[in-house]
Design a protein around this motif. Structure first.
Motif, PDB file in Angstrom:
ATOM      1  N   HIS A 114     115.238  -8.555 -72.201  1.00  0.00           N
ATOM      2  CA  HIS A 114     113.905  -8.024 -72.474  1.00  0.00           C
ATOM      3  C   HIS A 114     113.872  -7.124 -73.701  1.00  0.00           C
ATOM      4  O   HIS A 114     112.942  -7.195 -74.515  1.00  0.00           O
ATOM      5  CB  HIS A 114     113.383  -7.259 -71.247  1.00  0.00           C
ATOM      6  CG  HIS A 114     111.942  -6.899 -71.359  1.00  0.00           C
ATOM      7  ND1 HIS A 114     111.528  -5.669 -71.793  1.00  0.00           N
ATOM      8  CD2 HIS A 114     110.820  -7.625 -71.125  1.00  0.00           C
ATOM      9  CE1 HIS A 114     110.220  -5.644 -71.815  1.00  0.00           C
ATOM     10  NE2 HIS A 114     109.756  -6.815 -71.407  1.00  0.00           N
ATOM     11  N   VAL A 137     106.359 -14.691 -70.251  1.00  0.00           N
ATOM     12  CA  VAL A 137     107.686 -14.183 -69.925  1.00  0.00           C
ATOM     13  C   VAL A 137     107.864 -14.294 -68.420  1.00  0.00           C
ATOM     14  O   VAL A 137     107.023 -13.832 -67.655  1.00  0.00           O
ATOM     15  CB  VAL A 137     107.846 -12.715 -70.378  1.00  0.00           C
ATOM     16  CG1 VAL A 137     109.216 -12.188 -70.016  1.00  0.00           C
ATOM     17  CG2 VAL A 137     107.594 -12.580 -71.866  1.00  0.00           C
ATOM     18  N   SER A 138     108.962 -14.914 -67.995  1.00  0.00           N
ATOM     19  CA  SER A 138     109.228 -15.022 -66.565  1.00  0.00           C
ATOM     20  C   SER A 138     110.698 -14.711 -66.312  1.00  0.00           C
ATOM     21  O   SER A 138     111.543 -14.923 -67.167  1.00  0.00           O
ATOM     22  CB  SER A 138     108.870 -16.415 -66.049  1.00  0.00           C
ATOM     23  OG  SER A 138     109.674 -17.380 -66.673  1.00  0.00           O
ATOM     24  N   ARG A 139     110.943 -14.200 -65.118  1.00  0.00           N
ATOM     25  CA  ARG A 139     112.300 -13.870 -64.706  1.00  0.00           C
ATOM     26  C   ARG A 139     112.588 -14.681 -63.439  1.00  0.00           C
ATOM     27  O   ARG A 139     111.853 -14.572 -62.458  1.00  0.00           O
ATOM     28  CB  ARG A 139     112.388 -12.372 -64.422  1.00  0.00           C
ATOM     29  CG  ARG A 139     113.780 -11.879 -64.116  1.00  0.00           C
ATOM     30  CD  ARG A 139     113.778 -10.389 -63.824  1.00  0.00           C
ATOM     31  NE  ARG A 139     113.161  -9.621 -64.870  1.00  0.00           N
ATOM     32  CZ  ARG A 139     113.798  -8.791 -65.689  1.00  0.00           C
ATOM     33  NH1 ARG A 139     115.085  -8.624 -65.555  1.00  0.00           N
ATOM     34  NH2 ARG A 139     113.168  -8.124 -66.609  1.00  0.00           N
ATOM     35  N   VAL A 147     115.302 -13.053 -69.460  1.00  0.00           N
ATOM     36  CA  VAL A 147     113.956 -13.524 -69.155  1.00  0.00           C
ATOM     37  C   VAL A 147     113.747 -14.849 -69.888  1.00  0.00           C
ATOM     38  O   VAL A 147     114.295 -15.077 -70.958  1.00  0.00           O
ATOM     39  CB  VAL A 147     112.871 -12.500 -69.564  1.00  0.00           C
ATOM     40  CG1 VAL A 147     112.945 -11.260 -68.704  1.00  0.00           C
ATOM     41  CG2 VAL A 147     112.970 -12.132 -71.024  1.00  0.00           C
ATOM     42  N   GLU A 148     112.979 -15.712 -69.266  1.00  0.00           N
ATOM     43  CA  GLU A 148     112.618 -16.982 -69.889  1.00  0.00           C
ATOM     44  C   GLU A 148     111.336 -16.743 -70.684  1.00  0.00           C
ATOM     45  O   GLU A 148     110.361 -16.204 -70.164  1.00  0.00           O
ATOM     46  CB  GLU A 148     112.390 -18.057 -68.828  1.00  0.00           C
ATOM     47  CG  GLU A 148     113.600 -18.341 -67.974  1.00  0.00           C
ATOM     48  CD  GLU A 148     114.728 -18.990 -68.754  1.00  0.00           C
ATOM     49  OE1 GLU A 148     114.439 -19.776 -69.675  1.00  0.00           O
ATOM     50  OE2 GLU A 148     115.894 -18.687 -68.455  1.00  0.00           O
TER      51      GLU A 148
END
Length: 161
Positions: A114, A137-139, A147-148
């Protein structure tokens, strides 16, 4: 008598250390310094940093050349922030007949910590003509440090008519 033997032995040890220093250590230091200088000169020849912004493209720069400079700057900003972008898709948006602006859309996905992502987005926003349109943003799970990221941004450049 024992004091003389220990004194002579100590003198021999000090002499041997001095000889080792003269024969091994000093030439090694000179060799390391020469190699560092040579490596620094070779590194300076290899590094050609990208222009800091697409607006500083070499004149006469048309819209496509400035766009490629932007793509190079995007990759340089990512590398500076420790981010590897394995996949980028880009396309020219449909032109507006009344406008001299060309709009290019860039979409990418990558994984990043991040903090590095924040630095990347901060630096990306300083490029003239760039607008971050969509950022997702995804985790995968709460314990993950990566994070993706899915980013869509556009680059606007004025084209000659």
């Amino acid at each position: 008598m024992a004091a003389r033997i220990f004194g002579l032995l100590a003198l021999l040890i000090v002499g041997a250390a001095a000889v080792i220093a003269l024969v091994e250590i000093l030439p090694l230091r000179r060799d390391i310094a020469a190699r560092e200088t040579n490596l620094g000169a070779r590194e300076a020849k290899l590094k050609q940093p990208p222009p800091p912004s697409p607006d500083e493209a070499v004149a006469p720069g048309n819209a496509e050349q400035r766009y490629f400079v932007f793509l190079h700057s995007l990759q340089a900003i990512a590398a500076k922030n420790g981010i590897s972008i394995p996949q980028i898709s880009y396309q020219r948006a449909a032109p507006d007949k009344d406008s001299s602006l060309r709009r290019y859309v860039v979409e990418t996905t990558f994984a990043s910590p991040h903090l590095q992502l924040r630095g990347f987005i901060r630096d990306l926003r300083t490029l003239p003509g760039v607008r971050c349109e969509r950022l997702t943003v995804s985790r995968p799970n709460i314990g993950a440090t990566q994070v993706e990221v899915r980013l869509q941004c556009s680059f606007l450049v004025e084209a000659a008519r």
